[in-house]
Write an enzyme that holds these catalytic residues in place. Structure first.
Site, mmCIF file in Angstrom:
data_model
loop_
_atom_site.group_PDB
_atom_site.id
_atom_site.type_symbol
_atom_site.label_atom_id
_atom_site.label_comp_id
_atom_site.label_asym_id
_atom_site.label_seq_id
_atom_site.Cartn_x
_atom_site.Cartn_y
_atom_site.Cartn_z
ATOM 1 N N ASP A 29 44.949 40.847 43.498
ATOM 2 C CA ASP A 29 45.843 41.972 43.203
ATOM 3 C C ASP A 29 46.896 42.049 44.302
ATOM 4 O O ASP A 29 46.569 41.939 45.494
ATOM 5 C CB ASP A 29 45.032 43.272 43.127
ATOM 6 C CG ASP A 29 45.826 44.410 42.515
ATOM 7 O OD1 ASP A 29 46.918 44.735 43.044
ATOM 8 O OD2 ASP A 29 45.377 44.980 41.515
ATOM 9 N N ILE A 30 48.140 42.230 43.914
ATOM 10 C CA ILE A 30 49.239 42.211 44.878
ATOM 11 C C ILE A 30 49.279 43.500 45.724
ATOM 12 O O ILE A 30 49.869 43.519 46.808
ATOM 13 C CB ILE A 30 50.592 41.978 44.146
ATOM 14 C CG1 ILE A 30 51.630 41.376 45.075
ATOM 15 C CG2 ILE A 30 51.103 43.225 43.480
ATOM 16 C CD1 ILE A 30 51.355 39.964 45.479
ATOM 17 N N HIS A 93 42.252 43.640 31.865
ATOM 18 C CA HIS A 93 41.849 43.059 33.150
ATOM 19 C C HIS A 93 40.724 43.869 33.768
ATOM 20 O O HIS A 93 40.611 45.071 33.556
ATOM 21 C CB HIS A 93 43.029 42.966 34.121
ATOM 22 C CG HIS A 93 43.789 44.238 34.318
ATOM 23 N ND1 HIS A 93 44.721 44.680 33.402
ATOM 24 C CD2 HIS A 93 43.764 45.159 35.302
ATOM 25 C CE1 HIS A 93 45.237 45.825 33.837
ATOM 26 N NE2 HIS A 93 44.668 46.145 34.983
ATOM 27 N N HIS A 95 39.094 44.803 37.525
ATOM 28 C CA HIS A 95 39.284 44.782 38.973
ATOM 29 C C HIS A 95 37.940 44.475 39.630
ATOM 30 O O HIS A 95 36.925 45.108 39.299
ATOM 31 C CB HIS A 95 39.716 46.165 39.492
ATOM 32 C CG HIS A 95 41.061 46.624 39.041
ATOM 33 N ND1 HIS A 95 42.160 46.638 39.866
ATOM 34 C CD2 HIS A 95 41.494 47.114 37.851
ATOM 35 C CE1 HIS A 95 43.210 47.126 39.221
ATOM 36 N NE2 HIS A 95 42.826 47.429 37.992
HETATM 37 P P1 5GP Z 1 45.935 48.929 36.073
HETATM 38 O O1 5GP Z 1 46.710 48.438 34.852
HETATM 39 O O2 5GP Z 1 44.511 48.473 36.039
HETATM 40 O O3 5GP Z 1 46.091 50.409 36.271
HETATM 41 O O4 5GP Z 1 46.582 48.285 37.365
HETATM 42 C C1 5GP Z 1 47.196 47.031 37.344
HETATM 43 C C2 5GP Z 1 46.957 46.315 38.636
HETATM 44 O O5 5GP Z 1 47.714 45.118 38.601
HETATM 45 C C3 5GP Z 1 47.397 47.088 39.887
HETATM 46 O O6 5GP Z 1 46.310 47.139 40.821
HETATM 47 C C4 5GP Z 1 48.576 46.287 40.430
HETATM 48 O O7 5GP Z 1 48.625 46.248 41.838
HETATM 49 C C5 5GP Z 1 48.339 44.915 39.842
HETATM 50 N N1 5GP Z 1 49.581 44.188 39.565
HETATM 51 C C6 5GP Z 1 50.631 44.654 38.867
HETATM 52 N N2 5GP Z 1 51.604 43.724 38.802
HETATM 53 C C7 5GP Z 1 51.133 42.635 39.478
HETATM 54 C C8 5GP Z 1 51.676 41.356 39.777
HETATM 55 O O8 5GP Z 1 52.785 41.001 39.387
HETATM 56 N N3 5GP Z 1 50.906 40.507 40.492
HETATM 57 C C9 5GP Z 1 49.656 40.839 40.915
HETATM 58 N N4 5GP Z 1 48.967 39.925 41.613
HETATM 59 N N5 5GP Z 1 49.100 42.051 40.668
HETATM 60 C C10 5GP Z 1 49.842 42.947 39.961
#
Ligand code: 5GP
Length: 135
Positions: A29-30, A93, A95
């Protein structure tokens, strides 16, 4: 239009990959909540995790388990916590987050800022542990 995660899987957008098979892709995660915070995604583009068919969801959980075992070896932690949110990126996804205490899983915690070299080093350690476990 392809999701950002599909573009990462395709290599159009760079990522710190930690594991891959024919169905799934795992990368750091970035905006990590902890060093080693990893996202596991299906290559199939489905928005909501719980809309995946039963077989794919089961296979994904087993793949996530293997990635979690590799994270445990690569990153000092008590456990690897698992979380599903999915409100930000419309591509299913999981985590996987190395944790030492319950509050390490609190979503509003400040995210870590890591240097490129740190991301690369962590990804390599997890990738090596994954390869070792699954050879
Ligand atoms: P969620 O959809 O589960 O709320 O969060 C999405 C997750 O994806 C976040 O923790 C965010 O930091 C991560 N994320 C979003 N865009 C990118 C990206 O382009 N690259 C990476 N490696 N992680 C990402």
């Amino acid at each position: 239009m392809a999701t950002i995660f599909s573009r990462i899987i395709a290599g159009e957008i760079p990522s710190y990959k930690v594991a891959e098979n024919d169905q799934f892709f795992a990368f750091l995660d970035i905006n990590p909540m902890a060093k080693g915070h990893t996202l596991v995604v299906p290559k199939q583009e489905v928005d909501y995790l719980f809309d995946l068919d039963d077989k794919t969801l089961g296979d994904m959980q087993i793949f996530a388990k293997k990635v979690a075992k590799a994270i445990e070896k690569a990153v000092p932690c008590k456990r690897v916590g698992q979380m599903v949110i999915g409100l930000e990126v419309p591509h299913a996804h999981i985590h996987l987050i190395p944790i030492n205490k319950e509050s390490d899983m609190v979503l509003s915690n400040p995210k870590l800022k890591l240097a490129t070299e740190e991301f690369q080093e962590i990804a390599k350690k997890i990738n090596d542990a994954f390869a070792e476990e699954n050879k």
